[in-house]
Design an enzyme around this catalytic site. Structure first.
Site, PDB file in Angstrom:
ATOM      1  N   GLY A 149       8.118  14.003 -29.714  1.00  0.00           N
ATOM      2  CA  GLY A 149       8.701  14.796 -30.789  1.00  0.00           C
ATOM      3  C   GLY A 149      10.220  14.757 -30.796  1.00  0.00           C
ATOM      4  N   MET A 151      13.969  15.063 -27.847  1.00  0.00           N
ATOM      5  CA  MET A 151      14.443  15.061 -26.466  1.00  0.00           C
ATOM      6  C   MET A 151      15.745  15.831 -26.326  1.00  0.00           C
ATOM      7  SD  MET A 151      13.885  14.077 -23.408  1.00  0.00           S
ATOM      8  CE  MET A 151      15.000  14.651 -22.120  1.00  0.00           C
ATOM      9  N   GLU A 192      14.214  22.203 -28.342  1.00  0.00           N
ATOM     10  CA  GLU A 192      15.217  21.352 -27.679  1.00  0.00           C
ATOM     11  C   GLU A 192      16.495  22.136 -27.411  1.00  0.00           C
ATOM     12  OE1 GLU A 192      13.768  18.869 -26.618  1.00  0.00           O
ATOM     13  OE2 GLU A 192      12.109  18.834 -28.055  1.00  0.00           O
ATOM     14  N   HIS A 205      16.093  24.306 -24.339  1.00  0.00           N
ATOM     15  CA  HIS A 205      16.170  23.551 -23.087  1.00  0.00           C
ATOM     16  C   HIS A 205      17.581  23.550 -22.493  1.00  0.00           C
ATOM     17  CE1 HIS A 205      12.357  21.790 -22.059  1.00  0.00           C
ATOM     18  NE2 HIS A 205      12.214  21.048 -23.153  1.00  0.00           N
ATOM     19  N   GLU A 253       9.098  23.028 -19.177  1.00  0.00           N
ATOM     20  CA  GLU A 253       8.349  22.882 -20.432  1.00  0.00           C
ATOM     21  C   GLU A 253       7.511  24.113 -20.787  1.00  0.00           C
ATOM     22  OE1 GLU A 253       9.211  20.895 -22.488  1.00  0.00           O
ATOM     23  OE2 GLU A 253      10.164  19.250 -21.395  1.00  0.00           O
TER      24      GLU A 253
HETATM   25  N1  TRP Z   1      11.395  16.779 -22.848  1.00  0.00           N
HETATM   26  C1  TRP Z   1      10.876  16.463 -24.146  1.00  0.00           C
HETATM   27  C2  TRP Z   1      10.504  17.793 -24.773  1.00  0.00           C
HETATM   28  O1  TRP Z   1       9.607  18.446 -24.395  1.00  0.00           O
HETATM   29  C3  TRP Z   1       9.654  15.609 -24.107  1.00  0.00           C
HETATM   30  C4  TRP Z   1       9.869  14.160 -24.288  1.00  0.00           C
HETATM   31  C5  TRP Z   1      10.569  13.558 -25.251  1.00  0.00           C
HETATM   32  C6  TRP Z   1       9.326  13.123 -23.515  1.00  0.00           C
HETATM   33  N2  TRP Z   1      10.479  12.215 -25.113  1.00  0.00           N
HETATM   34  C7  TRP Z   1       9.725  11.926 -24.073  1.00  0.00           C
HETATM   35  C8  TRP Z   1       8.518  13.098 -22.408  1.00  0.00           C
HETATM   36  C9  TRP Z   1       9.352  10.703 -23.554  1.00  0.00           C
HETATM   37  C10 TRP Z   1       8.160  11.876 -21.875  1.00  0.00           C
HETATM   38  C11 TRP Z   1       8.569  10.697 -22.432  1.00  0.00           C
HETATM   39  O2  TRP Z   1      11.161  18.259 -25.631  1.00  0.00           O
HETATM   40 ZN    ZN Z   2      10.417  20.326 -23.863  1.00  0.00          ZN
END
Ligand code: TRP
Ligand code: ZN
Length: 862
Positions: free
Chosen positions: A265, A267, A302, A305, A324
């Site tokens: 989705g 990052m 995001e 985070h 998460e």
């Molecule tokens: N940390 C990201 C989220 O939860 C998740 C994520 C984005 C991710 N791209 C990824 C996890 C690629 C593994 C691989 O918002």
């Molecule tokens: Zn996340």
């Protein structure tokens, strides 16, 4: 774990060792090129363990040179293999320079540095940085980053990385050169780089303490208007985190970039979020209400985070739920405050009851803090994320909102700038509230879905209500022995005179009795209000009482849940051989009619009260899934309701006013109820072609358009075929809308679905290299089309098998996500079992199968 999997290097949580070296600063210089990008990394390292070698992670890299304190090493001074670069004799403190070359254009895995169309971008979580440069690619190595990006100035007006921009100029060769510095030490999974040409939207946000933050949103050229909603959602998220948790943003700039090729989705890279464009771009014509909702929630996720994940990060990847689960909980609370708390909760509960319960019951069962991992990407799961969020929610229920907020504040203050564990989090919660959470901690180590059996006994002479609760967690594939968990069980007592009482029962033992005194008449008990714990409730409540709860409980979630329980029972009765007409009580029909005549203040709740459980929710209630029985019962009940409720449905449909599209909670709720009416009306015996046509033609927004398409697909195939052709024609140049078309075509319950998929595979916008396109077609087919996916001739399973096999060599991460519906083959009848198992076996035999797919297939077959 089988010996076979062990040969593939499974890691165990208990094997954690602190790093032998730390990296305090990194200077990265990127000379961008589609096929030969040069990366120069200059790192300051300090030894933390005497005598140990330095083993840096690296994959798919061409090593150009290595130097220690400026002195080039010759080939016999280091060891190199496919996954690492090792240096044996090193001082205690030194500068290491590593130069590598890589090819973003041929990187179809979309991990590390890759090309999304013309845009260079990165994805480093979980272990993608090792595809950019040799490094200690683990979240407990926190470094300060200085980044220089060099690329042709004309073609790349924007060269972005984390933190603050230090300088920008154009050199004599016509290259743009931009330098960035991120003052916050971070793990390499939060590193990001973007280079390309965009439309940029900007905003300002003044934090509660007066810091001026510049917000920048980057989207494809020409798409600026579609970014406005996401940008405003970001401001709402920033304000909300200040108000709810007193958390403020910490840099002068916050950038969000939307890209068209992305595995997940979005990052949370520090100061530079990268998003799947699907979760940024929206306007009335192309995005549904659900899309708007998702954008706001993921923008929030995001952003949140930044504190829960970035300022305080994970020590190792087994702790993933630390960031998460907590951040999903925070985004759920945000969405609830922005819209309807009841609806948000209902949606979260649906996800737990379908995907998460299925995961617990299948070969990939794992606790929210996994014990063993082959491929980390396989553990970004509904268990870690959504059950993880349920665990945080239970903490808040047990500690109270204030206690929880105090615990979170202590956790963030105590561990700011550190990489920590789930135990550290619980310790802070405990220290801030003086509550003993030792039993609660089991939620982190125990997998599986607890079953909670409840009953009541009322004794009139003593005016005492006795509540009996017992819990039992069935064994899972990963863990045979289970213990009793700490369960917050919220209940409401409904008395005949209309009065109500709320209680929180905190269960700590396998079996417990709670005595409530001074109860003067026997109440109806509403169990597990707000779905206060992620369990399967076993309560023997008769139909009459369920309908009473559905009409009278204070909590909308509990009312909806009573209806779901009611329907589950009716479906079971139909599967047992009863005619649908015979099991449908008259009281139900009149209750549904009255909801249509006098909807609740929240129209969306009305729509939920009138909806039957979906296939997956029902499937989770059976040891062996009666595929055909569930489908037949659902179809039978819907048809019957459509006929019996035709008049009130039509009146409700017509009474709901139409106004120009605007996304807000009330308007979205109205569309939801109207769509539901349309759905039933399409099923009533009277020909609904005209109604569907009209709904489609008069729609000024994607939500209503999709409603007409979906309703006609289930009930009026001829109309559907006409409408979908028009739709495909109209949107043939818009990839995100074509994804909706792909998904619709793939969820066609008729056999023509296979031809439809074939046609879409030849569409100019379809690409095996784009995860959104592939998922639109095949997630829809395998997860939202049980009729055709579970065909008895195996054609559905074979279709998915082929796609997974093909995709494994292109993008293993996405391939491994798609395979999920095949993994639970043991849950089906012998004919289907055999077909699914054979498909998995064929996949297992593919030479050079990725770790991603291998881990799942192997767990499933053994
Ligand atoms: N940390 C990201 C989220 O939860 C998740 C994520 C984005 C991710 N791209 C990824 C996890 C690629 C593994 C691989 O918002
Ligand atoms: Zn996340």
């Amino acid at each position: 774990m089988t010996a076979n999997t062990n040969t593939r290097n499974v890691k165990s949580r208990h094997d954690y060792q602190p790093p032998a070296f730390i990296i305090s600063t990194v200077k990265l210089c990127f000379e961008l090129d589609n096929t030969a990008t040069k990366v120069t990394s200059v790192m300051q390292l300090q030894r933390r363990q005497a005598g140990a070698p330095l083993k840096l992670d690296g994959q798919h890299l061409q090593l150009l040179s290595v130097a220690v304190n400026g002195k080039q090493l010759s080939e016999h001074e280091y060891r190199l293999d496919d996954e690492s670069l090792t240096l044996d004799t090193l001082p205690d403190s030194f500068e290491l320079t590593v130069v590598t070359q890589l090819s973003p254009q041929t990187n179809t895995a979309l991990e590390g540095l890759y090309l999304a169309g013309q845009t260079f971008c990165t994805q480093c979580e979980a272990e993608g940085f090792r595809r950019i440069s040799y490094f200690l690619d683990r979240p407990d190595v926190l470094a300060e980053y200085f980044v220089t990006i060099i690329a042709p100035a004309e073609q790349y007006p924007f060269l972005l990385s984390n933190g603050n921009k230090l300088s920008e100029h154009i050199d004599s060769a016509g290259n743009r050169v931009v330098q960035w510095h991120d003052p916050f030490a971070k793990p390499c999974y939060l590193f990001a780089l973007v280079a390309g040409d965009f439309d940029r939207l900007t905003e300002r946000f003044v934090t509660q303490s007066g810091r001026d933050v510049s917000l920048e949103l980057y989207v494809d050229k020409g798409a600026a208007a579609k970014g406005e909603f996401a940008l405003q959602a970001l401001k709402r998220a920033m304000r909300w985190d200040e108000q709810r948790f007193n958390l403020e943003y910490d840099l002068d700039i916050y950038m969000v970039v939307a890209v068209d090729f992305f595995n997940m989705g979005a990052m949370e890279n520090k100061g530079l979020n990268i998003f799947n464009s699907k979760y940024v771009l929206a306007d009335a014509g192309t995005a549904t209400d659900k899309d708007y909702f998702n954008i706001e929630s993921i923008i929030g996720h995001e952003y949140f985070h930044n504190w829960t994940g970035n300022r305080v990060t994970c020590r190792d990847w087994f702790q993933l739920s630390l960031k998460e689960g907590l951040t999903v909980f925070r985004d759920q609370e945000f969405s609830a405050d922005m819209g309807s708390p009841t609806l948000c909760r209902i949606d979260a509960v649906k996800l737990i009851r379908t995907a998460q319960f299925a995961e617990d019951a299948g070969p990939m069962a794992h606790p929210i803090r996994p014990e063993q991992v082959l491929e980390m990407n396989n553990f970004y799961t509904v268990t870690v994320y959504d059950k993880g969020a349920e665990v945080i929610r239970m903490l808040q229920t047990l500690l109270g909102r204030n206690g929880f907020a105090a615990g979170l504040a202590l956790y963030l203050q105590r561990h700011d700038g550190q990489a920590v564990t789930c135990d550290d989090f619980l310790q802070a919660m405990q220290d801030a509230t003086a509550k003993d959470l030792s039993r609660f901690a089991l939620w982190y180590s125990q997998s599986g879905t607890p079953e909670l059996a409840v009953s009541q006994h009322y004794d009139a002479p003593s005016a005492q209500l006795t509540l009996n609760l017992s819990q039992h967690t069935p064994a899972t594939t990963d863990q045979p022995i289970k213990q009793a968990l700490m369960l917050p069980v919220q209940i409401e007592l409904l008395f005949a005179d209309g009065t109500k009482q709320q209680h929180l029962l905190v269960m700590q033992e396998a079996s417990q009795q709670f005595l409530l005194p001074e109860i003067h008449t026997e109440p109806v008990v509403v169990w597990l209000e707000h779905f206060s714990a992620p369990v399967k409730l076993k309560a023997d409540i008769d139909d009459r009482h369920l309908l009473f709860i559905a009409g009278n409980a204070s909590d909308g979630v509990a009312r909806w849940d009573a209806m779901q329980q009611f329907w589950s029972r009716k479906v079971a009765q139909a599967i047992a051989g009863n005619a649908v007409e015979d099991v449908l009580p008259e009281a139900l029909v009149s209750m549904m009619a009255s909801w249509l005549q006098q909807p609740e203040p929240d129209l969306a709740l009305t729509a939920e009260l009138l909806s039957l459980p979906d296939f997956d929710t029902l499937a989770e209630q059976y040891q062996q899934v009666p595929v055909d029985g569930i489908l037949a019962a659902l179809a039978g009940f819907k048809q019957l309701l459509a006929m019996r409720l035709r008049e009130p449905l039509l009146q409700c449909y017509q009474r709901l006013p139409l106004s120009a599209y605007h996304y807000d909670q009330a308007a979205a709720a109205q569309r939801r109820l109207r769509s539901l009416c349309l759905h039933y009306l399409a099923l009533s015996a009277v020909d609904a072609t005209e109604l569907l046509q009209q709904h489609y033609q008069s729609a000024d927004n994607m939500t209503d358009t999709m409603a007409a398409l979906a309703a006609s697909q289930q009930a009026q195939p001829a109309t559907f075929n006409l409408l979908i052709d028009d739709f495909a024609q109209r949107w043939q140049h818009d990839a995100l809308v074509m994804d909706k078309c792909f998904a619709l075509v793939a969820s066609d319950p008729a056999e023509q679905v296979f031809d439809g998929i074939e046609t879409m595979l030849r569409h100019p916008l379809f690409s095996w290299h784009n995860p959104n396109r592939v998922r639109a077609l095949y997630s829809a087919f395998s997860m939202r089309n049980p009729q055709q996916f579970h065909r008895l001739d195996g054609k559905g399973y074979a279709a998915l098998e082929q796609v997974v096999g093909k995709l494994d060599g292109i993008n293993a991460q996405v391939a491994a996500r798609l395979i999920t519906p095949l993994l639970s083959w043991r849950r089906f009848d012998p004919v289907r079992q055999q077909l699914m198992q054979a498909a998995l076996q064929r996949l297992a035999n593919i030479p050079g199968l990725s770790n991603d797919v291998y881990e799942k297939v192997n767990r499933s077959l053994t």
